[in-house]
Design a protein around this motif. Structure first.
Motif, PDB file in Angstrom:
ATOM      1  N   GLU A  48     -45.454 -75.232 -53.079  1.00 12.61           N
ATOM      2  CA  GLU A  48     -45.490 -74.174 -54.090  1.00 12.61           C
ATOM      3  C   GLU A  48     -44.313 -73.200 -53.895  1.00 12.61           C
ATOM      4  O   GLU A  48     -43.630 -72.839 -54.862  1.00 12.61           O
ATOM      5  N   SER A  49     -44.056 -72.835 -52.648  1.00 14.56           N
ATOM      6  CA  SER A  49     -43.013 -71.847 -52.371  1.00 14.56           C
ATOM      7  C   SER A  49     -41.598 -72.426 -52.509  1.00 14.56           C
ATOM      8  O   SER A  49     -40.626 -71.674 -52.468  1.00 14.56           O
ATOM      9  N   LEU A  50     -41.503 -73.758 -52.631  1.00 11.70           N
ATOM     10  CA  LEU A  50     -40.176 -74.385 -52.711  1.00 11.70           C
ATOM     11  C   LEU A  50     -39.881 -74.949 -54.103  1.00 11.70           C
ATOM     12  O   LEU A  50     -38.938 -75.732 -54.281  1.00 11.70           O
ATOM     13  N   LYS A  51     -40.699 -74.568 -55.072  1.00 11.98           N
ATOM     14  CA  LYS A  51     -40.578 -75.119 -56.426  1.00 11.98           C
ATOM     15  C   LYS A  51     -39.158 -75.043 -56.987  1.00 11.98           C
ATOM     16  O   LYS A  51     -38.663 -76.015 -57.554  1.00 11.98           O
ATOM     17  N   ASP A  52     -38.520 -73.876 -56.807  1.00 10.46           N
ATOM     18  CA  ASP A  52     -37.196 -73.688 -57.428  1.00 10.46           C
ATOM     19  C   ASP A  52     -36.114 -74.596 -56.851  1.00 10.46           C
ATOM     20  O   ASP A  52     -35.085 -74.812 -57.484  1.00 10.46           O
ATOM     21  N   ILE A  53     -36.325 -75.134 -55.660  1.00 12.46           N
ATOM     22  CA  ILE A  53     -35.333 -76.086 -55.130  1.00 12.46           C
ATOM     23  C   ILE A  53     -35.902 -77.515 -55.128  1.00 12.46           C
ATOM     24  O   ILE A  53     -35.336 -78.415 -54.525  1.00 12.46           O
ATOM     25  N   ASN A  54     -37.011 -77.680 -55.804  1.00  9.14           N
ATOM     26  CA  ASN A  54     -37.721 -78.973 -55.831  1.00  9.14           C
ATOM     27  C   ASN A  54     -38.035 -79.464 -54.420  1.00  9.14           C
ATOM     28  O   ASN A  54     -37.974 -80.652 -54.116  1.00  9.14           O
ATOM     29  N   GLY A  55     -38.383 -78.531 -53.534  1.00  8.35           N
ATOM     30  CA  GLY A  55     -38.728 -78.886 -52.162  1.00  8.35           C
ATOM     31  C   GLY A  55     -40.177 -79.341 -52.063  1.00  8.35           C
ATOM     32  O   GLY A  55     -41.006 -78.995 -52.911  1.00  8.35           O
ATOM     33  N   LYS A  56     -40.468 -80.128 -51.034  1.00  7.63           N
ATOM     34  CA  LYS A  56     -41.827 -80.650 -50.880  1.00  7.63           C
ATOM     35  C   LYS A  56     -42.321 -80.538 -49.434  1.00  7.63           C
ATOM     36  O   LYS A  56     -41.572 -80.839 -48.500  1.00  7.63           O
ATOM     37  N   GLY A  57     -43.567 -80.109 -49.288  1.00  9.67           N
ATOM     38  CA  GLY A  57     -44.194 -80.086 -47.974  1.00  9.67           C
ATOM     39  C   GLY A  57     -45.257 -81.168 -47.891  1.00  9.67           C
ATOM     40  O   GLY A  57     -46.098 -81.284 -48.789  1.00  9.67           O
ATOM     41  N   TYR A  58     -45.217 -81.959 -46.830  1.00  9.26           N
ATOM     42  CA  TYR A  58     -46.190 -83.042 -46.674  1.00  9.26           C
ATOM     43  C   TYR A  58     -46.848 -82.989 -45.305  1.00  9.26           C
ATOM     44  O   TYR A  58     -46.255 -82.518 -44.333  1.00  9.26           O
ATOM     45  N   VAL A  59     -48.041 -83.551 -45.267  1.00 11.22           N
ATOM     46  CA  VAL A  59     -48.652 -83.844 -43.981  1.00 11.22           C
ATOM     47  C   VAL A  59     -48.788 -85.346 -43.875  1.00 11.22           C
ATOM     48  O   VAL A  59     -49.181 -86.010 -44.839  1.00 11.22           O
ATOM     49  N   SER A  60     -48.417 -85.886 -42.731  1.00 10.99           N
ATOM     50  CA  SER A  60     -48.646 -87.300 -42.474  1.00 10.99           C
ATOM     51  C   SER A  60     -49.739 -87.425 -41.421  1.00 10.99           C
ATOM     52  O   SER A  60     -49.654 -86.819 -40.352  1.00 10.99           O
ATOM     53  N   VAL A  61     -50.753 -88.191 -41.749  1.00  9.72           N
ATOM     54  CA  VAL A  61     -51.817 -88.449 -40.782  1.00  9.72           C
ATOM     55  C   VAL A  61     -51.395 -89.661 -39.970  1.00  9.72           C
ATOM     56  O   VAL A  61     -51.213 -90.751 -40.514  1.00  9.72           O
ATOM     57  N   ASN A  62     -51.201 -89.448 -38.681  1.00  5.09           N
ATOM     58  CA  ASN A  62     -50.704 -90.511 -37.809  1.00  5.09           C
ATOM     59  C   ASN A  62     -51.825 -91.126 -36.988  1.00  5.09           C
ATOM     60  O   ASN A  62     -52.928 -90.593 -36.900  1.00  5.09           O
ATOM     61  N   LYS A  63     -51.470 -92.223 -36.355  1.00  6.14           N
ATOM     62  CA  LYS A  63     -52.393 -92.990 -35.524  1.00  6.14           C
ATOM     63  C   LYS A  63     -52.641 -92.314 -34.170  1.00  6.14           C
ATOM     64  O   LYS A  63     -51.773 -91.608 -33.663  1.00  6.14           O
ATOM     65  N   ALA A  64     -53.769 -92.584 -33.573  1.00  9.56           N
ATOM     66  CA  ALA A  64     -54.059 -92.106 -32.223  1.00  9.56           C
ATOM     67  C   ALA A  64     -53.159 -92.817 -31.230  1.00  9.56           C
ATOM     68  O   ALA A  64     -53.097 -94.044 -31.201  1.00  9.56           O
ATOM     69  N   LEU A  65     -52.446 -92.043 -30.422  1.00 10.26           N
ATOM     70  CA  LEU A  65     -51.541 -92.624 -29.439  1.00 10.26           C
ATOM     71  C   LEU A  65     -51.591 -91.838 -28.150  1.00 10.26           C
ATOM     72  O   LEU A  65     -51.943 -90.656 -28.157  1.00 10.26           O
ATOM     73  N   VAL A  66     -51.224 -92.488 -27.068  1.00  8.84           N
ATOM     74  CA  VAL A  66     -51.154 -91.804 -25.785  1.00  8.84           C
ATOM     75  C   VAL A  66     -49.936 -90.885 -25.786  1.00  8.84           C
ATOM     76  O   VAL A  66     -48.808 -91.356 -25.887  1.00  8.84           O
ATOM     77  N   THR A  67     -50.174 -89.588 -25.767  1.00  9.57           N
ATOM     78  CA  THR A  67     -49.093 -88.615 -25.570  1.00  9.57           C
ATOM     79  C   THR A  67     -49.626 -87.577 -24.595  1.00  9.57           C
ATOM     80  O   THR A  67     -50.811 -87.602 -24.236  1.00  9.57           O
ATOM     81  N   GLN A  68     -48.761 -86.663 -24.193  1.00 11.11           N
ATOM     82  CA  GLN A  68     -49.226 -85.617 -23.281  1.00 11.11           C
ATOM     83  C   GLN A  68     -50.356 -84.826 -23.933  1.00 11.11           C
ATOM     84  O   GLN A  68     -51.309 -84.425 -23.272  1.00 11.11           O
ATOM     85  N   ALA A  69     -50.235 -84.605 -25.235  1.00  5.67           N
ATOM     86  CA  ALA A  69     -51.250 -83.824 -25.933  1.00  5.67           C
ATOM     87  C   ALA A  69     -52.591 -84.559 -25.996  1.00  5.67           C
ATOM     88  O   ALA A  69     -53.642 -83.979 -25.729  1.00  5.67           O
ATOM     89  N   SER A  70     -52.577 -85.850 -26.326  1.00  8.45           N
ATOM     90  CA  SER A  70     -53.849 -86.545 -26.559  1.00  8.45           C
ATOM     91  C   SER A  70     -54.584 -86.924 -25.275  1.00  8.45           C
ATOM     92  O   SER A  70     -55.800 -87.121 -25.285  1.00  8.45           O
ATOM     93  N   SER A  71     -53.862 -87.030 -24.153  1.00  7.49           N
ATOM     94  CA  SER A  71     -54.524 -87.396 -22.888  1.00  7.49           C
ATOM     95  C   SER A  71     -55.508 -86.329 -22.438  1.00  7.49           C
ATOM     96  O   SER A  71     -56.424 -86.600 -21.671  1.00  7.49           O
ATOM     97  N   ALA A  72     -55.292 -85.111 -22.909  1.00  8.21           N
ATOM     98  CA  ALA A  72     -56.105 -83.982 -22.460  1.00  8.21           C
ATOM     99  C   ALA A  72     -57.389 -83.825 -23.276  1.00  8.21           C
ATOM    100  O   ALA A  72     -58.234 -83.004 -22.931  1.00  8.21           O
ATOM    101  N   ILE A  73     -57.529 -84.616 -24.359  1.00  4.79           N
ATOM    102  CA  ILE A  73     -58.701 -84.455 -25.218  1.00  4.79           C
ATOM    103  C   ILE A  73     -59.816 -85.383 -24.751  1.00  4.79           C
ATOM    104  O   ILE A  73     -59.626 -86.587 -24.666  1.00  4.79           O
ATOM    105  N   PRO A  74     -61.011 -84.841 -24.406  1.00  3.72           N
ATOM    106  CA  PRO A  74     -62.091 -85.708 -23.954  1.00  3.72           C
ATOM    107  C   PRO A  74     -62.480 -86.738 -25.013  1.00  3.72           C
ATOM    108  O   PRO A  74     -62.325 -86.479 -26.207  1.00  3.72           O
ATOM    109  N   VAL A  75     -62.996 -87.879 -24.562  1.00  2.00           N
ATOM    110  CA  VAL A  75     -63.464 -88.979 -25.417  1.00  2.00           C
ATOM    111  C   VAL A  75     -62.307 -89.787 -26.030  1.00  2.00           C
ATOM    112  O   VAL A  75     -62.382 -91.012 -26.128  1.00  2.00           O
ATOM    113  N   ILE A  76     -61.216 -89.119 -26.377  1.00  2.00           N
ATOM    114  CA  ILE A  76     -60.083 -89.815 -27.011  1.00  2.00           C
ATOM    115  C   ILE A  76     -59.508 -90.938 -26.125  1.00  2.00           C
ATOM    116  O   ILE A  76     -59.246 -92.033 -26.630  1.00  2.00           O
TER     117      ILE A  76
END
Ligand code: NAD
Ligand code: NA
Length: 395
Positions: free
Chosen positions: A255-283
């Motif tokens: 919405e805030s980038l309309k005048d430059i035809n800019g786009k914001g997206y979210v990509s939902v990615n797969k579960a992978l071993v990273t430093q961040a995900s190792s710390a989450i229980p059950v994962i």
């Protein structure tokens, strides 16, 4: 020095420069074989040193010859004490990029702060003029708010009820039940403050107001959904609220980038071993079963395969294949019915005794040590290495 892995709980305190370099070079080779048509040319990656962010930087640079600025928060080496892995990854990436004639510079510091934002803005203005892509791939447990100075801590907790399920200690292979108490007080708001979309929006607002975003500019941030098994602690827990907020921010950005035809997206990615995900229980238990199933079906991917597919088959392809909530889905293979049904079936059978056969505990462990440059093929760990590695384009 001779560098060996030194683990404490879910983290490894050391990292190996040669192993990290090998990992980066392997990712570069993968992307060189899969160029991105009409890919980005001038890219800022926030969280560029490990995981999905590093893969995004490599995919931009080697998929479409992009100039890249990487922002990250890594520990430099000291005599006798290795740097954090993202430091060595970034050094390896920049050394190779410079050899190949690609512009690559980095900023090491707190991306949440005004200082680092200003420094990045200045560098864009001086060197690139503008950017056509910003990848937002931060994973942090804390955030100091730049305007109030308040320090927020995120938590990984269920909302409402205690959650009880199995998990695995991947070092020992022990499968055991754990209970996680529900969040309380300001836990939800604090987690949103750290991992929600406010900081992403702040970056975009600043860069937009300073006219350094190109026409048709794109930005993408990464999210996760996952199965019902982990829902209580992930998507319907405190971190899930932060991801809801991040996803909503994508629309606000567009919405805030309309005048430059800019786009914001979210990509939902797969579960992978990273430093961040190792710390989450059950994962970790879920991932070790998921890896087994996806490898057997020939559809396993790491960060680089995920981001290559995101760029080539979604972001820079004809059809983004958005879901009904407007999100890009490269977790599509993870979430396939046949994959999830099999993981659920194995989940019921998973014990300390069965896991080594029915799950990919070995693959989990290798990926974990790989994050720190250990267990990497072709690296001689008995050889002396220089820990004092320099990142050539560090500002
Ligand atoms: P990661 O830990 O590998 O990378 C985090 C990056 O953020 C690093 O480059 C680190 O240096 C940087 N960083 C952390 N705090 C910072 C700060 N204050 N200032 C500047 N840089 C900082 O994490 P990852 O798994 O690649 O996660 C990236 C994103 O992808 C996150 O939003 C995460 O939720 C999402 N995601 C992860 C998974 C998964 O399974 N790992 C799946 C889907 C989505
Ligand atoms: Na990252």
């Amino acid at each position: 020095m001779i560098i060996e892995p030194k683990t404490r709980g879910f983290i490894c305190l050391t990292a190996h420069p040669k192993g990290c370099e090998q990992n980066v070079l392997k990712q570069i080779e993968y992307i060189k074989s899969k160029p991105t048509t009409n890919g980005p040319k001038k890219v800022l990656v926030i969280g560029a040193s490990t995981g999905f962010g590093l893969a995004s930087r490599i995919t931009s640079a080697y998929g479409s010859n992009a100039s890249t600025i990487g922002v990250f928060f890594e520990k430099p080496p000291k005599e006798g004490r290795p740097a954090s892995p993202g430091w060595y990854n970034s050094a390896a990436f920049e050394n190779q990029a410079h050899k190949d004639g690609l512009y690559a510079k980095s900023i090491n510091g707190d991306a949440f702060s005004n200082e680092i934002k200003d420094q990045t803005l200045k560098l864009i203005k001086e060197d690139l003029g503008e950017i056509d892509m910003l990848v937002y791939s931060l994973a942090s447990p804390v955030r100091t708010h730049p305007n109030t100075g308040k320090r927020y801590k995120s938590v990984l907790k269920p909302i409402g009820d205690t959650f009880t399920n199995n998990t695995v200690d991947f070092h020992t292979g022990e499968v055991k039940e754990i209970s996680i108490e529900p969040c309380s007080g300001d836990d939800i708001d604090n987690t949103i403050a750290v991992m929600g979309g406010e900081d992403w929006q702040m970056w975009i607002d600043l860069l937009k107001s300073e006219n350094v975003l190109s026409k048709d500019f794109k930005t993408v941030a990464y999210s996760y959904i996952g199965p019902s098994l982990t829902e209580a602690v992930y998507r319907k827990g405190t971190i899930g609220r932060a991801k809801d907020d991040l996803e909503a921010t994508a629309f606000k950005i567009t919405e805030s980038l309309k005048d430059i035809n800019g786009k914001g997206y979210v990509s939902v990615n797969k579960a992978l071993v990273t430093q961040a995900s190792s710390a989450i229980p059950v994962i970790p238990l879920y991932i070790s079963l998921l890896y087994k199933v996806m490898k057997e079906k020939g559809i396993h991917e790491g960060c680089i395969e995920q981001i290559e597919r995101l760029f080539n088959e979604r972001l820079y392809a004809e059809d983004l294949q958005l879901d009904e909530q407007g999100r890009i889905r490269v977790d599509d293979w993870e979430m396939r019915d046949d994959v999830q049904a099999k993981v659920l079936e194995l989940w019921q059978e998973a014990t300390t005794e069965t896991l080594p056969t029915i799950g990919d505990l070995e693959g989990y462990k290798i990926d974990f040590f790989n994050l720190f440059g250990f267990d990497v093929e072709g690296v001689d760990y008995d050889k002396d290495v220089d820990e004092m590695v320099v990142i050539p384009g560090l500002q």
